[in-house]
Design an enzyme around this catalytic site. Structure first.
Site, PDB file in Angstrom:
ATOM      1  N   CYS A 136       0.881  -1.172   0.000  1.00 11.88           N
ATOM      2  CA  CYS A 136       0.000   0.000   0.000  1.00 11.88           C
ATOM      3  C   CYS A 136       0.919   1.223   0.000  1.00 11.88           C
ATOM      4  CB  CYS A 136      -0.986  -0.028   1.161  1.00 11.88           C
ATOM      5  SG  CYS A 136      -0.246   0.000   2.799  1.00 11.88           S
TER       6      CYS A 136
HETATM    7  C1  RB5 Z   1      -4.116   5.106   0.822  1.00 12.60           C
HETATM    8  O1  RB5 Z   1      -4.163   6.434   0.486  1.00 12.60           O
HETATM    9  C2  RB5 Z   1      -3.111   4.825   1.897  1.00 12.60           C
HETATM   10  O2  RB5 Z   1      -3.624   5.200   3.125  1.00 12.60           O
HETATM   11  C3  RB5 Z   1      -2.759   3.367   1.885  1.00 12.60           C
HETATM   12  O3  RB5 Z   1      -2.207   3.040   0.653  1.00 12.60           O
HETATM   13  C4  RB5 Z   1      -1.729   2.901   2.900  1.00 12.60           C
HETATM   14  O4  RB5 Z   1      -0.644   3.769   2.958  1.00 12.60           O
HETATM   15  C5  RB5 Z   1      -2.231   2.579   4.221  1.00 12.60           C
HETATM   16  O5  RB5 Z   1      -1.464   2.187   5.113  1.00 12.60           O
END
Ligand code: RB5
Length: 149
Positions: free
Chosen positions: A68
């Site tokens: 993420c």
């Molecule tokens: C999404 O914007 C972001 O919050 C996600 O990709 C991640 O970093 C969450 O931990």
């Protein structure tokens, strides 16, 4: 042998997932892609990371890689799934030591914080490592596993 690798990413990790997927395919790994399948800035990491973690838990794949933006949400979600030992990796040492000592089976990366070249080094090192099964590490992981009983 580590052969079948599952990948998952939200919009924050989509680009890095595609790069890692290409690397794995070019190097003889079988890739199971749990999405996202296109860049969608409103998607949610649990929708991809949880199915990936469940596949690791059910031994449908040998190891998982979840990405993420920071890698934090991915690691939190993945570790909720029984049998998953996920960690956010931001350094080379931990990418293999986490497998050797702690039996890490799911690597989490931050697509917005880790450069592609470093991420690929962590992936290679993660996939090449194996659990040491040393008594002290088995003892420690058993104490963690007891939480899942
Ligand atoms: C999404 O914007 C972001 O919050 C996600 O990709 C991640 O970093 C969450 O931990």
């Amino acid at each position: 042998m580590v052969k079948k690798i599952g990948l998952a990413a939200d919009h924050g990790g989509f680009e890095l997932k595609e790069i890692i997927s290409g690397y794995l395919k070019d190097n003889g790994f079988e890739v199971a892609d749990y999405g996202a399948y296109s860049l969608n800035k409103t998607d949610d990491y649990p929708d991809f990371v949880i199915p990936l973690a469940q596949a690791v838990s059910q031994n449908k794949i040998d190891r998982g890689i979840a990405i993420c933006g920071s890698g934090v949400g991915a690691s939190i979600a993945a570790n909720k799934v029984h049998g998953v030992r996920a960690a956010l990796i931001n350094d080379y040492f931990s990418s293999y030591q986490g497998v050797e000592d702690d039996h890490m089976n799911l690597l989490c990366l931050g697509g917005r914080v880790t450069g592609y070249a470093a991420a690929l080094e962590y992936v290679k090192s993660f996939l090449n490592a194996s659990y040491s099964q040393l008594e002290r590490h088995l003892r420690r992981i058993n104490k963690v596993n007891n939480l899942e009983k």
